[in-house]
Design an enzyme around this catalytic site. Structure first.
Site, PDB file in Angstrom:
ATOM      1  CE  LYS A 133      23.776  42.274 107.086  1.00  0.00           C
ATOM      2  NZ  LYS A 133      24.316  41.164 106.276  1.00  0.00           N
ATOM      3  CB  THR A 182      26.090  32.842 105.225  1.00  0.00           C
ATOM      4  OG1 THR A 182      25.188  33.526 106.106  1.00  0.00           O
ATOM      5  CG2 THR A 182      27.479  32.870 105.804  1.00  0.00           C
ATOM      6  CE  LYS A 221      20.810  40.483 102.785  1.00  0.00           C
ATOM      7  NZ  LYS A 221      22.065  39.791 102.548  1.00  0.00           N
ATOM      8  NE  ARG A 222      20.560  41.531 113.634  1.00  0.00           N
ATOM      9  CZ  ARG A 222      21.139  41.427 114.838  1.00  0.00           C
ATOM     10  NH1 ARG A 222      21.639  40.265 115.236  1.00  0.00           N
ATOM     11  NH2 ARG A 222      21.198  42.456 115.658  1.00  0.00           N
ATOM     12  CE  LYS A 276      22.054  31.300 105.186  1.00  0.00           C
ATOM     13  NZ  LYS A 276      21.521  31.615 106.525  1.00  0.00           N
ATOM     14  CG  HIS A 314      33.726  36.936 110.936  1.00  0.00           C
ATOM     15  ND1 HIS A 314      32.974  36.004 110.263  1.00  0.00           N
ATOM     16  CD2 HIS A 314      34.585  36.237 111.710  1.00  0.00           C
ATOM     17  CE1 HIS A 314      33.347  34.794 110.627  1.00  0.00           C
ATOM     18  NE2 HIS A 314      34.328  34.898 111.507  1.00  0.00           N
TER      19      HIS A 314
HETATM   20  C1  LIG Z   1      21.928  33.102 106.756  1.00  0.00           C
HETATM   21  C2  LIG Z   1      21.317  33.872 107.836  1.00  0.00           C
HETATM   22  C3  LIG Z   1      21.785  35.148 108.149  1.00  0.00           C
HETATM   23  C4  LIG Z   1      22.905  35.811 107.389  1.00  0.00           C
HETATM   24  O1  LIG Z   1      22.355  36.413 106.242  1.00  0.00           O
HETATM   25  P1  LIG Z   1      23.251  37.402 105.354  1.00  0.00           P
HETATM   26  O2  LIG Z   1      22.412  37.623 104.141  1.00  0.00           O
HETATM   27  O3  LIG Z   1      24.503  36.658 105.026  1.00  0.00           O
HETATM   28  O4  LIG Z   1      23.471  38.621 106.131  1.00  0.00           O
HETATM   29  C5  LIG Z   1      21.181  35.843 109.167  1.00  0.00           C
HETATM   30  N1  LIG Z   1      20.162  35.313 109.867  1.00  0.00           N
HETATM   31  C6  LIG Z   1      19.683  34.082 109.590  1.00  0.00           C
HETATM   32  C7  LIG Z   1      18.553  33.559 110.392  1.00  0.00           C
HETATM   33  C8  LIG Z   1      20.236  33.315 108.573  1.00  0.00           C
HETATM   34  O5  LIG Z   1      19.762  32.097 108.327  1.00  0.00           O
END
Ligand SMILES: *Cc1c(COP(=O)(O)O)cnc(C)c1O
Length: 803
Positions: A523, A625, A517-518, A629, A343
């Site tokens: 990032k 991810t 995101k985190r 979305k 990952h």
């Molecule tokens: C999708 C999601 C993530 C992952 O986000 P990335 O942009 O892929 O880092 C993290 N936290 C939550 C609550 C999410 O729904």
């Protein structure tokens, strides 16, 4: 067939929040009243909203139970190959809504639980943490953590199964007997399973997620050293039970704590006992499978990252020490059972457990790892004679500094399939690991559409690729209007949510520019922050110039021990404070830090987003991810050529994303040349202005030195090269603003993006895993519902066996 696209209501369902109508109302009502009375012991006069939620949850669960039991009966009859997904973390969203949708109690579509939907005999295994990921509070602009006591009110979805409790051993020593190695004098902790139903979409399949909770044995500490001190022994039960107390909140960071290694082994040891018990308890007719020959034909285990990697030596220990198989047979069976998903490529995230710690906690496993390594290195030595460097690099044991076990290497040699999570990432894994050319293993390329995607209309629910039909409507004026109306409605709803929950006002006609995101340096929330400040400066320099209004929303949790990530949050909240209160700015620019970003908040903010920020340094985000979305929910992406962004650009056409910045090759070249942050600072006046403001305390007047660590990092040791992409990011953001002024063209691009998301379905991803890695076939065979007689199950089981 009437095209769903001509149906306004179905288009509305592009939104995750598009819940419409409920069927079986009368039946639900009856069950609801019964549970309110008998389960919760309340009447309508004193029931709280939570009571109502629990009454509804129990009612919905009732609808699952029959199907849950039948699915397990069916698996027993049909005896298909089982797929086990082992993970230290399951990111569960809201269960109730998800379950109602999958049961057809709600006719909107939402998350599909792909393995159940595809009819696979699948199990999720993990830890039932008493405390999940912390809740984030923002106080005075800083992140403050609060414990997430999610079980305080009970969990209506789980069922404890104390009758299936299993022992897990720790510490002790290895005794060599003529009967083989024996692990003795261990301390025992019990693993208590809690089962949660995982329904498939409208197919009567209900699979199981089994989470283990640590329990001290009743004689804990009463046998040996604490004899006589009964009170102390009872108090010390906490020590054993701490194993499942709390989820480690790090993101992409390895912290070599003993308790974490205990957690990892705890889930592995309990799960493998369970898997082997299930393997042996097979259908009447061949009672107690005696041979393990067929094990890999009946069991596939997927390791989600290296966290459950101890499963590899544990299965070897069971085969060799307990079941008395010879080493080579055991190793062959083990490798054919496991597959591993990598990952991350960040070196600080890779698990490297100190040998000394492992020797204390799991002495027999360390011996087994050494033996695996011996065979592995002998093989490499015969393939590459005299190449000591290769031996050192590929060893499972690192010897520079303190000796450590490299868990990724263990997974790679112990698995028959290894994959990354996006095409670019799999390629990086291949070149970094440098294993693939000398070991017979499959590096497969699977894209991770983990967060199940939003769908329009009946047929799209099971086949997201049908979304490409939307391309026929790119020039349909009415459709364009409808899509932009859906987005506008979502924005208004989210603005109202922010107003009621957080008392902040935002303008729904401004562009919603969202970065959630985190919080992590890679990032690059900092790059976004520099852009905000630059926009602010442009407005102040020329207040009468036209400006496309923006609301920049940033959210995410920082790991509690990650100083720089916490400083990034403080910088964002400090900039927000200045920007939002400057009368010159007015309605043009607003900056919001979205507190406590989590799945339930993602479901609200993502459908309301115009612009999705996916701006990691190329080569650092394995897949992401969030990017997918947002795309599916009608946002345009500003992003680098990293992770799944690459495939998004490939699917939609690069001209339909706002791609900017260095490519992986550019980053590598810059690394060779040496990244010099100062040169960008000197060369780009706007960047200089922004950095001078942060450095001089413009955003922290009470404490001008506040961001010293942060600016020093950016200037002197920024591994993620924020300045190198600043100029191109600024230019790209200008293009974004320009297009946003033309709503029709913007929405056309949105439609093209949605139409191109078919590939990012988790059903598709799981189908690929099933056929390429696990050796199982998805079926659309329906398990007979509870209304049909028991014989129907046996009949369907026979039908499955014939397939
Ligand atoms: C999708 C999601 C993530 C992952 O986000 P990335 O942009 O892929 O880092 C993290 N936290 C939550 C609550 C999410 O729904």
């Amino acid at each position: 067939m009437a095209t769903p696209l001509s149906d306004h209501d179905k288009r509305k369902q592009i939104s995750i929040r598009g819940i419409v109508g409920v069927e079986n109302v009368a039946e639900l009502k009856k069950g609801f009243n019964r549970h309110l009375h008998f389960t919760l012991v309340k009447d309508r006069n004193i029931a709280t909203p939570r009571d109502y939620y629990f009454a509804l949850a129990h009612t919905v669960r009732d609808h699952l139970v029959g199907r849950w039991i039948r699915t397990q009966q069916f698996y027993y009859e049909a005896d298909p190959k089982r797929v086990y997904y082992l993970s230290l973390e399951f990111y569960m969203g809201r269960t109730l809504q998800n379950t109602m949708i999958n049961l057809g109690l709600q006719n909107a579509s939402c998350f599909l639980d792909s393995m159940a939907t595809l009819g696979l005999a699948a199990y999720g295994y993990g830890i039932r943490y008493e405390y999940g990921i912390f809740n984030q509070k923002i106080k005075d602009g800083w992140q403050v953590e609060e414990a997430d006591d999610w079980l305080r009110h009970g969990n209506p979805w789980e069922k404890a199964r104390p009758e299936y409790m299993l022992p897990v051993h720790f510490y002790g020593r290895v005794e060599d007997t003529k009967d083989g190695s024996k692990w003795v004098d261990t301390q025992v902790v019990l693993a208590m399973p809690y089962d949660t139903p995982i329904p498939g979409y409208m197919n009567n399949t209900v699979n199981t997620m089994r989470l283990w909770s640590a329990r001290a044995p009743n004689d804990f500490n009463l046998r040996d050293f604490n004899v006589g001190d009964y009170i102390q022994a009872v108090l010390d039960r906490n020590l054993a039970e701490n194993i499942s107390r709390v989820l480690y909140p790090n993101d992409n960071f390895f912290e070599g704590k003993e308790l974490r290694l205990k957690q990892e082994y705890f889930v592995v040891a309990a799960t493998l006992q369970d898997i082997i018990r299930r393997f042996k308890t097979t259908k009447k007719g061949c009672p107690g499978r005696t041979s393990f020959e067929s094990f890999p034909d009946k069991v596939a285990i997927q390791l989600n990252d290296t966290h459950p990697a101890m499963a590899i030596p544990e299965l070897m220990r069971i085969f060799v020490d307990i079941e008395k198989l010879d080493w080579d047979t055991a190793w062959d069976l083990t490798r054919r059972t496991f597959a591993y998903t990598n990952h991350t490529v960040l070196p600080e995230a890779l698990e490297r457990w100190p040998v000394e710690l492992m020797e204390t906690l799991l002495p027999r496993h360390l011996q087994i790892i050494y033996q695996i390594n011996q065979v592995h290195l002998d093989r490499i030595a015969s393939l590459f004679p005299k190449d000591m460097d290769k031996l050192r690099k590929m060893s499972l044991i690192e010897e520079d500094g303190i000796k450590r076990v490299n868990m990724a290497h263990l997974c790679i040699v112990g698995s028959h399939a290894v994959n990354g999570v996006a095409e670019i990432h799999s390629n990086i894994v291949k070149t970094q690991v440098k294993f693939c050319f000398c070991l017979p293993m499959l590096f497969c390329i699977l894209t991770w559409g983990k967060y199940l995607l939003q769908v329009i209309g009946e047929d799209y629910v099971k086949d997201l690729s049908l979304l490409q039909k939307l391309n026929d409507f790119v020039d349909d004026a009415a459709f364009i209007r409808d899509v932009s109306k859906v987005k506008q409605d979502n924005k208004v709803k989210f603005a109202q949510y922010l107003e009621t929950e957080y008392k902040v006002q935002i303008n729904p006609s401004s562009m919603f520019d969202v970065h959630v995101k985190r919080i992590h340096e890679y990032k690059r929330q900092l790059l976004n922050c520099l852009h905000i400040i630059a926009m602010y400066n442009r407005i102040r320099m020329n207040p009468s110039a036209p400006f496309v209004p923006r609301t920049v929303i940033i959210g995410g949790k920082a790991a509690p021990g990650y100083h720089m990530a916490k400083m990034i949050i403080k910088l964002i909240t400090s900039v927000a404070e200045v920007v939002n209160n400057d009368p010159v700015v007015g309605n043009k620019l607003k900056v919001i830090f979205l507190e406590n970003y989590r799945v339930s908040l993602a479901e609200k903010v993502i459908p309301a987003t115009d612009l999705s920020e996916q701006i990691s340094t190329a080569g650092t985000e394995a897949s992401g991810t969030g990017n997918m979305k947002f795309m599916l929910n009608g946002a345009l992406t500003i992003g680098t050529m990293d992770g799944a962004n690459v495939e998004m650009a490939e699917e939609a056409g690069e001209e339909n994303l706002f791609i900017f910045g260095m490519r992986v090759e550019d980053v590598e070249e810059l690394d060779k040349k040496g990244y010099d942050a100062m040169s960008y600072y000197k060369k780009i006046p706007e960047l200089k202005h922004v950095m001078d403001q942060i450095t001089s305390g413009f955003f922290s007047p009470k404490n001008p030195e506040l961001f010293k660590d942060l600016t020093e990092m950016l200037f002197k040791y920024d591994r993620f090269k924020v300045f190198a992409d600043f100029e191109d990011y600024m230019k790209c953001q200008e293009k974004v603003s320009k297009l946003y002024q033309n709503p029709k063209e913007w929405t056309k691009m949105v439609i093209k993006n949605i139409a191109a998301t078919g590939k990012f379905s988790s059903d598709r991803t799981i189908t690929e895993y099933a056929t390429e890695v696990w050796g199982v076939e998805p079926t659309d065979l329906k398990i007979p519902p509870p209304s049909e007689p028991r014989e129907a199950i046996e009949e369907t089981a026979r039908a499955l066996k014939k397939m």
